[in-house]
Design a protein around this motif. Structure first.
Motif, PDB file in Angstrom:
ATOM      1  N   GLN A 281      49.860  43.263  39.524  1.00 49.19           N
ATOM      2  CA  GLN A 281      49.184  42.643  40.655  1.00 49.19           C
ATOM      3  C   GLN A 281      47.737  42.314  40.287  1.00 49.19           C
ATOM      4  O   GLN A 281      47.104  43.012  39.493  1.00 49.19           O
ATOM      5  CB  GLN A 281      49.192  43.576  41.871  1.00 49.19           C
ATOM      6  CG  GLN A 281      50.587  43.846  42.437  1.00 49.19           C
ATOM      7  CD  GLN A 281      51.222  42.595  43.020  1.00 49.19           C
ATOM      8  OE1 GLN A 281      50.628  41.904  43.841  1.00 49.19           O
ATOM      9  NE2 GLN A 281      52.440  42.290  42.568  1.00 49.19           N
ATOM     10  N   VAL A 282      47.214  41.243  40.877  1.00 46.99           N
ATOM     11  CA  VAL A 282      45.821  40.860  40.684  1.00 46.99           C
ATOM     12  C   VAL A 282      45.235  40.474  42.033  1.00 46.99           C
ATOM     13  O   VAL A 282      45.927  39.905  42.886  1.00 46.99           O
ATOM     14  CB  VAL A 282      45.692  39.684  39.678  1.00 46.99           C
ATOM     15  CG1 VAL A 282      46.373  38.426  40.199  1.00 46.99           C
ATOM     16  CG2 VAL A 282      44.221  39.394  39.359  1.00 46.99           C
ATOM     17  N   ASN A 283      43.969  40.817  42.227  1.00 47.64           N
ATOM     18  CA  ASN A 283      43.252  40.453  43.448  1.00 47.64           C
ATOM     19  C   ASN A 283      41.926  39.817  43.076  1.00 47.64           C
ATOM     20  O   ASN A 283      41.236  40.288  42.166  1.00 47.64           O
ATOM     21  CB  ASN A 283      43.001  41.677  44.323  1.00 47.64           C
ATOM     22  CG  ASN A 283      44.287  42.312  44.830  1.00 47.64           C
ATOM     23  OD1 ASN A 283      44.722  43.335  44.314  1.00 47.64           O
ATOM     24  ND2 ASN A 283      44.914  41.710  45.821  1.00 47.64           N
TER      25      ASN A 283
ATOM     26  N   LEU B 277      31.940  36.476  42.027  1.00 50.32           N
ATOM     27  CA  LEU B 277      33.398  36.552  42.094  1.00 50.32           C
ATOM     28  C   LEU B 277      33.855  37.865  41.470  1.00 50.32           C
ATOM     29  O   LEU B 277      33.324  38.292  40.438  1.00 50.32           O
ATOM     30  CB  LEU B 277      34.026  35.373  41.352  1.00 50.32           C
ATOM     31  CG  LEU B 277      33.611  33.985  41.834  1.00 50.32           C
ATOM     32  CD1 LEU B 277      34.216  32.912  40.937  1.00 50.32           C
ATOM     33  CD2 LEU B 277      34.028  33.768  43.280  1.00 50.32           C
ATOM     34  N   ASN B 278      34.825  38.490  42.103  1.00 52.18           N
ATOM     35  CA  ASN B 278      35.339  39.776  41.625  1.00 52.18           C
ATOM     36  C   ASN B 278      36.850  39.702  41.434  1.00 52.18           C
ATOM     37  O   ASN B 278      37.553  39.044  42.215  1.00 52.18           O
ATOM     38  CB  ASN B 278      35.024  40.882  42.631  1.00 52.18           C
ATOM     39  CG  ASN B 278      33.542  41.005  42.912  1.00 52.18           C
ATOM     40  OD1 ASN B 278      32.809  41.640  42.155  1.00 52.18           O
ATOM     41  ND2 ASN B 278      33.084  40.394  43.994  1.00 52.18           N
ATOM     42  N   VAL B 279      37.332  40.393  40.407  1.00 51.53           N
ATOM     43  CA  VAL B 279      38.768  40.412  40.145  1.00 51.53           C
ATOM     44  C   VAL B 279      39.181  41.816  39.714  1.00 51.53           C
ATOM     45  O   VAL B 279      38.412  42.535  39.060  1.00 51.53           O
ATOM     46  CB  VAL B 279      39.142  39.367  39.066  1.00 51.53           C
ATOM     47  CG1 VAL B 279      38.541  39.722  37.726  1.00 51.53           C
ATOM     48  CG2 VAL B 279      40.656  39.209  38.964  1.00 51.53           C
ATOM     49  N   LYS B 280      40.407  42.204  40.097  1.00 53.55           N
ATOM     50  CA  LYS B 280      40.905  43.536  39.773  1.00 53.55           C
ATOM     51  C   LYS B 280      42.408  43.472  39.564  1.00 53.55           C
ATOM     52  O   LYS B 280      43.113  42.762  40.290  1.00 53.55           O
ATOM     53  CB  LYS B 280      40.573  44.514  40.911  1.00 53.55           C
ATOM     54  CG  LYS B 280      40.943  45.962  40.646  1.00 53.55           C
ATOM     55  CD  LYS B 280      40.496  46.840  41.815  1.00 53.55           C
ATOM     56  CE  LYS B 280      40.804  48.309  41.568  1.00 53.55           C
ATOM     57  NZ  LYS B 280      40.339  49.158  42.704  1.00 53.55           N
ATOM     58  N   THR B 281      42.905  44.192  38.579  1.00 56.99           N
ATOM     59  CA  THR B 281      44.344  44.268  38.315  1.00 56.99           C
ATOM     60  C   THR B 281      44.791  45.721  38.361  1.00 56.99           C
ATOM     61  O   THR B 281      43.982  46.632  38.174  1.00 56.99           O
ATOM     62  CB  THR B 281      44.690  43.683  36.933  1.00 56.99           C
ATOM     63  OG1 THR B 281      43.984  44.431  35.923  1.00 56.99           O
ATOM     64  CG2 THR B 281      44.301  42.217  36.836  1.00 56.99           C
TER      65      THR B 281
ATOM     66  N   VAL C  14      39.473  29.705  44.341  1.00 58.78           N
ATOM     67  CA  VAL C  14      39.345  30.435  43.079  1.00 58.78           C
ATOM     68  C   VAL C  14      40.709  31.026  42.752  1.00 58.78           C
ATOM     69  O   VAL C  14      41.227  31.868  43.490  1.00 58.78           O
ATOM     70  CB  VAL C  14      38.294  31.553  43.170  1.00 58.78           C
ATOM     71  CG1 VAL C  14      38.186  32.272  41.825  1.00 58.78           C
ATOM     72  CG2 VAL C  14      36.948  30.993  43.590  1.00 58.78           C
ATOM     73  N   LEU C  15      41.302  30.559  41.676  1.00 58.20           N
ATOM     74  CA  LEU C  15      42.617  31.033  41.247  1.00 58.20           C
ATOM     75  C   LEU C  15      42.455  32.076  40.149  1.00 58.20           C
ATOM     76  O   LEU C  15      41.801  31.821  39.136  1.00 58.20           O
ATOM     77  CB  LEU C  15      43.455  29.872  40.726  1.00 58.20           C
ATOM     78  CG  LEU C  15      44.776  30.251  40.035  1.00 58.20           C
ATOM     79  CD1 LEU C  15      45.766  30.809  41.051  1.00 58.20           C
ATOM     80  CD2 LEU C  15      45.375  29.050  39.297  1.00 58.20           C
ATOM     81  N   ALA C  16      43.041  33.243  40.366  1.00 61.54           N
ATOM     82  CA  ALA C  16      43.087  34.283  39.337  1.00 61.54           C
ATOM     83  C   ALA C  16      44.511  34.364  38.808  1.00 61.54           C
ATOM     84  O   ALA C  16      45.451  34.599  39.566  1.00 61.54           O
ATOM     85  CB  ALA C  16      42.663  35.620  39.918  1.00 61.54           C
ATOM     86  N   LEU C  17      44.668  34.144  37.513  1.00 58.88           N
ATOM     87  CA  LEU C  17      45.964  34.259  36.849  1.00 58.88           C
ATOM     88  C   LEU C  17      45.895  35.429  35.888  1.00 58.88           C
ATOM     89  O   LEU C  17      45.086  35.432  34.954  1.00 58.88           O
ATOM     90  CB  LEU C  17      46.294  32.965  36.096  1.00 58.88           C
ATOM     91  CG  LEU C  17      47.461  33.017  35.099  1.00 58.88           C
ATOM     92  CD1 LEU C  17      48.760  33.379  35.804  1.00 58.88           C
ATOM     93  CD2 LEU C  17      47.604  31.679  34.372  1.00 58.88           C
ATOM     94  N   ALA C  18      46.715  36.455  36.117  1.00 56.49           N
ATOM     95  CA  ALA C  18      46.750  37.632  35.250  1.00 56.49           C
ATOM     96  C   ALA C  18      48.029  37.616  34.429  1.00 56.49           C
ATOM     97  O   ALA C  18      49.108  37.341  34.943  1.00 56.49           O
ATOM     98  CB  ALA C  18      46.672  38.904  36.081  1.00 56.49           C
ATOM     99  N   SER C  19      47.889  37.915  33.142  1.00 56.65           N
ATOM    100  CA  SER C  19      49.027  37.931  32.237  1.00 56.65           C
ATOM    101  C   SER C  19      48.936  39.148  31.323  1.00 56.65           C
ATOM    102  O   SER C  19      47.840  39.535  30.908  1.00 56.65           O
ATOM    103  CB  SER C  19      49.039  36.648  31.393  1.00 56.65           C
ATOM    104  OG  SER C  19      49.994  36.731  30.349  1.00 56.65           O
TER     105      SER C  19
ATOM    106  N   ALA D 214      43.139  48.262  33.693  1.00 51.72           N
ATOM    107  CA  ALA D 214      43.796  48.566  34.961  1.00 51.72           C
ATOM    108  C   ALA D 214      42.845  49.263  35.930  1.00 51.72           C
ATOM    109  O   ALA D 214      42.078  50.158  35.538  1.00 51.72           O
ATOM    110  CB  ALA D 214      45.022  49.446  34.713  1.00 51.72           C
ATOM    111  N   ASN D 215      42.876  48.810  37.187  1.00 55.79           N
ATOM    112  CA  ASN D 215      42.146  49.436  38.293  1.00 55.79           C
ATOM    113  C   ASN D 215      40.633  49.446  38.102  1.00 55.79           C
ATOM    114  O   ASN D 215      39.932  50.319  38.619  1.00 55.79           O
ATOM    115  CB  ASN D 215      42.652  50.861  38.532  1.00 55.79           C
ATOM    116  CG  ASN D 215      44.133  50.892  38.873  1.00 55.79           C
ATOM    117  OD1 ASN D 215      44.596  50.133  39.716  1.00 55.79           O
ATOM    118  ND2 ASN D 215      44.878  51.750  38.182  1.00 55.79           N
TER     119      ASN D 215
END
Length: 281
Positions: free
Chosen positions: A40-42, A65-69, A129-134, A103-104
């Motif tokens: 999951q990504v936020n 901008l902030n992102v978290k997986t 804003v698109l976040a793509l996590a792979s 992670a986290n």
């Protein structure tokens, strides 16, 4: 024996088909994994920690901008503005530009390591804003590239529009197992009620001047132009502030310097901005 081999082959093919699914192109979320993976990504802006609202920003205002997986992953951040212009925000060539996220942990852009701010500059309208996590690093060469003569820390994006970005990313992620990638989208609004200051030319013009009206503060207006110069490759030096005026010195390669002067007229929202460039002989 032949029956077993045929059965095994069919089972293997079915397994691959189940592991790989066609991405869904969405007008709201740009691109979506139709299978809900454990990964999951936020993504969210500093004004909306939930990532579900549409906060409003004005020209010259700072945005983070902030992102978290929830698992170790490579995260790619794209911004699509109201006119369909696409920017790759992460990865980049700045201090915090590495896009591997543990992670986290929350990764912010710009981070405290970065010696600049990410300022709103228009056009007015809704930005996504698109976040793509792979789980694996992706090859985005057909979407964005860092050129040898790149003058900013951001890659040059070769696709345009939300649909164009979605189609290009679909090709990139389609070969991946469905459990290995996921996306999330945050939105923010750039207000049309506040006039975006005129953008200076990117040439080496000796002097650039502009007079305009804006409800931005003196510092917000100065920061807007300071970041325009930084985006062109200039490095900020000494800045001074006096009542109604801010000035700053900037240096560029091969002895090129620039002086930024932002003046707000007394008891008025009228600004006079001058950028003077000079090359040392």
């Amino acid at each position: 024996m032949k029956h077993f081999l045929i059965t095994a082959t069919i089972a293997a093919a079915a397994s691959v088909a189940a592991a790989q699914t066609t991405p869904t192109i969405s007008s709201q979320s740009i691109i979506v994994n139709p299978v809900k993976p454990d990964l999951q990504v936020n993504v969210w802006t500093a004004k909306d920690t939930t990532g579900t609202k549409v906060p409003t920003y004005v020209a010259g205002e700072h945005i983070t901008l902030n992102v978290k997986t929830n698992q170790d992953a490579y995260v790619y951040l794209f911004n699509v503005d109201g006119k369909g212009n696409v920017d790759l925000i992460l990865p980049n060539r700045f201090a915090s530009g590495e896009n591997f996220v543990r992670a986290n942990t929350t990764k912010a852009f710009p981070s405290q390591q970065d010696k600049f701010t990410f300022d709103i500059a228009g056009p007015a309208g809704v930005n996504k804003v698109l976040a793509l996590a792979s789980k694996t690093k992706l090859n985005l060469d057909d979407i964005a590239q860092f050129k040898a003569d790149q003058k900013t820390g951001f890659a040059t994006v070769t696709v345009s529009g939300q649909t164009g970005l979605a189609q290009a990313l679909s090709i990139v992620v389609k070969p991946l197992p469905s459990k290995d990638w996921v996306t999330d989208v945050a939105q923010y609004q750039i207000s049309s009620k506040v006039a975006t200051p005129p953008v200076p030319t990117t040439t080496t013009t000796t002097s650039w001047k502009s007079t305009f009206q804006s409800t931005l503060s003196l510092r917000e207006t100065y920061n807007f132009y300071a970041n325009q110069l930084k985006a062109q490759g200039y490095v900020a030096g000494l800045s001074t502030t006096s009542p109604g005026q801010m000035t700053g010195d900037f240096t560029y390669e091969q002895g090129v310097t620039a002086k930024l002067t932002v003046k707000r007229r007394a008891q008025s929202m009228t600004y006079d901005v001058v950028i003077q460039r000079q090359t040392k002989s």
